[in-house]
Design an enzyme around this catalytic site. Sequence first.
Site, PDB file in Angstrom:
ATOM      1  N   HIS A 101      -3.579 -60.860  11.177  1.00 40.94           N
ATOM      2  CA  HIS A 101      -4.414 -60.234  12.209  1.00 40.94           C
ATOM      3  C   HIS A 101      -5.049 -61.273  13.130  1.00 40.94           C
ATOM      4  O   HIS A 101      -4.926 -61.206  14.351  1.00 40.94           O
ATOM      5  CB  HIS A 101      -5.501 -59.379  11.551  1.00 40.94           C
ATOM      6  CG  HIS A 101      -6.400 -58.702  12.535  1.00 40.94           C
ATOM      7  ND1 HIS A 101      -7.510 -59.326  13.088  1.00 40.94           N
ATOM      8  CD2 HIS A 101      -6.349 -57.483  13.104  1.00 40.94           C
ATOM      9  CE1 HIS A 101      -8.093 -58.509  13.939  1.00 40.94           C
ATOM     10  NE2 HIS A 101      -7.413 -57.380  13.974  1.00 40.94           N
TER      11      HIS A 101
ATOM     12  N   HIS B 231      -3.471 -48.481   7.939  1.00 45.89           N
ATOM     13  CA  HIS B 231      -3.883 -49.622   8.765  1.00 45.89           C
ATOM     14  C   HIS B 231      -3.678 -50.939   8.015  1.00 45.89           C
ATOM     15  O   HIS B 231      -4.107 -51.078   6.872  1.00 45.89           O
ATOM     16  CB  HIS B 231      -5.359 -49.449   9.125  1.00 45.89           C
ATOM     17  CG  HIS B 231      -5.888 -50.421  10.118  1.00 45.89           C
ATOM     18  ND1 HIS B 231      -7.112 -51.027   9.972  1.00 45.89           N
ATOM     19  CD2 HIS B 231      -5.380 -50.878  11.295  1.00 45.89           C
ATOM     20  CE1 HIS B 231      -7.338 -51.809  11.022  1.00 45.89           C
ATOM     21  NE2 HIS B 231      -6.313 -51.740  11.832  1.00 45.89           N
TER      22      HIS B 231
END
Length: 249
Positions: free
Chosen positions: A54, A12
Amino acid sequence: MKSWPYPRLVAHRGGGLLAPENTMAAIRLGQSLGFRAAEFDVKLARDGVAFLLHDSTLDRTTSGSGPAGERTWDELAVLDAGSWHSEAFHGEPMARFDDVARALRERGTIANVEIKPVPGTERETGREIAIRSAALWDGAAVAPLLSSFSFEALAASREAAPQLPRGFIVAAPTEADFERLAQLEAVSVHCARQHATPGLIARAHAAGVRVLVWTVNDPPEARRLLEWGADGIITDNLRQFANRFPELL
Ligand code: G3P
Ligand code: MG
């Protein structure tokens, strides 16, 4: 269901919690721990350069502040994207999508490119990332898996590069989402761990859609999800998962 070329375990944000997310250091760390697949988040700078981040704003993970999409790549490239994580990564720069793609391809690492548009740029970002991905992975044995929470971005990516596989990220998929998956001709649904159940996995498989689950950091939970038929596990717990599940890398 079509054959599935992706490893069961996916790192991730490149390096999970061990390195500053979505940086080249993170990508390299995931590779060094043996991960054969990496998920990371991509958006567009003001001048159209694709880069990894992000959040919509720079504040949490860089030395900058404010909306990231208002800066050009030259302005972003001078920021420190490592110090927020730990002193060891002081000065780590933000990563350009093209450079990350090259680093992944050099080592044969497979990409899950999460299209994470700056709000209001969904179609443009979906189209641009798809076109760039097709060029960057031209001739690759395994195509990058494009994914997004944004239906619009995925629809635009499908128009621009229909040959690239698409995954729709939905925390808790409903029947309406399965209709959207069909419209997108998506190969996978990426759901939150709290909502991954045997019933949901069976429902997806009946529709010919694979199931990836995020973000799973507990090894017994990962084992259980795989027993239920989950096709992939996206994890932040890289070291422990690489040690416990070497056969799934
Ligand atoms: O792509 C799976 C996962 O990364 C989605 O959530 O917020 O970590 O991008 P987020
Ligand atoms: Mg992501």
